[in-house]
Structures are given as C-alpha cells and as structure tokens.
Design a protein around this motif. Sequence first.
Motif, short mmCIF file in Angstrom:
data_model
loop_
_atom_site.label_atom_id
_atom_site.label_comp_id
_atom_site.label_asym_id
_atom_site.label_seq_id
_atom_site.Cartn_x
_atom_site.Cartn_y
_atom_site.Cartn_z
N SER A 93 0.39 -1.15 0.12
CA SER A 93 -0.08 -0.82 -0.08
C SER A 93 0.90 0.86 -0.05
O SER A 93 2.46 1.09 0.87
CB SER A 93 -0.90 0.26 1.05
N LEU A 94 0.17 2.15 -0.43
CA LEU A 94 1.18 3.58 -0.80
C LEU A 94 0.59 4.64 0.16
O LEU A 94 -0.50 4.82 -0.07
CB LEU A 94 1.09 4.41 -1.98
N LYS A 95 1.87 4.48 0.59
CA LYS A 95 1.17 6.20 1.45
C LYS A 95 1.47 7.57 0.85
O LYS A 95 2.67 7.66 0.95
CB LYS A 95 1.59 5.59 3.24
N LEU A 96 0.43 7.79 0.92
CA LEU A 96 0.53 9.69 0.04
C LEU A 96 0.59 10.79 1.35
O LEU A 96 -0.83 10.99 1.75
CB LEU A 96 0.46 10.22 -0.69
N VAL A 97 1.31 11.64 1.57
CA VAL A 97 0.76 12.00 2.85
C VAL A 97 0.66 14.43 1.95
O VAL A 97 0.71 14.62 1.27
CB VAL A 97 2.23 13.11 3.93
N ASN A 98 0.02 14.82 2.86
CA ASN A 98 -0.38 16.27 2.97
C ASN A 98 -0.59 16.41 1.06
O ASN A 98 -0.16 16.95 0.43
CB ASN A 98 0.88 17.37 2.87
#
Length: 161
Positions: A93-98
């Motif tokens: 899974s990819l975490k994308l911040v802001n």
Amino acid sequence: MNLFLAMFLCYLAVRGGAGESNVIGSNETVRAVVGQDAILPCHLEPPFDVTTVLVIWKRNGTDVHVQRHEYVKQHENNRTSLFKDEMHRGNISLKLVNVTKQDEGSYTCHVPTLQSKVKFGNVTLVVELEENVRGNRTEGVDPENGNDQGPERTKMASPRV
C-alpha cells in the motif's frame, strides 16, 4: 544434502511463492481531503515477502514511487512511502502525505518480477477540498446552499487493506 542443493531448493520455494501471488488493488475509490494523508491499498494474494522485490506505483501512467529493498525513488516531493514493516506480508500500500488536488487520479501498483498473470493492481483517488468527507461520499453539506449541516467530519478516508 549438500549446501548448493539446499540453497537451490530455498530459491525455488521463494521463487514459486512469488509466481503464485497476484497483485490486488482496490475496487473502492479512496477519498481524501486536501492537506491530509491518504492510503492507497494494494497487496499480494497469497501474501509474499516483497522487501527485496521491485515495486512501482504510477499515477495516470507516471511514476510516483519506485522501491526495491533499500532503494527508494520518490517523484512526489518525498510525500510517498510504503509500509516497510508490512512488506514481508505482501502489503505494498502507498501512503501519500499532505494530499493535493493534483494527486487525484488513477493509481497502479506494479510488481514486474512476479511470474503470475496479475502483476498490476488499480486504485482510484478522489481528493475533496473540504473536511467533511465521510466514507465514499460527502456528508453534512446542504447541496442547495453548501452550508455544513452536520458535526461529524473525517480528515481522511481510505478502505482497509
């Protein structure tokens, strides 16, 4: 059994597991709010250790995150990451911040070295401008005048992996 044969059998066991795993994205649209974080779910089924395997995430066909073992190349101003502690269980899974509105689009997770037929998983990200996203739809906003009609607000929504 000699050492070479034992190592070769271990290699085949690991290689065979990778060949049988499929990449699974999400049929559910992930909705997030500008400025918050989003998690785009993707995993291998059956689970397979991908800590040393090449994993590529693309948005609308353009690389956003490439990772293999300790090598990481981010294309989104260092705002992307994988869950390193979960990769041995097949979680990519990819975490994308802001999150920004420009992050919206169709994402693809890809494990090119798999020998299975399903090497890609797809996830769609929709980015909302307001903080009243709940689940997969906007709640609490009167469509006639745009006034907030409810106290419940969710900062980030994403399906579970």
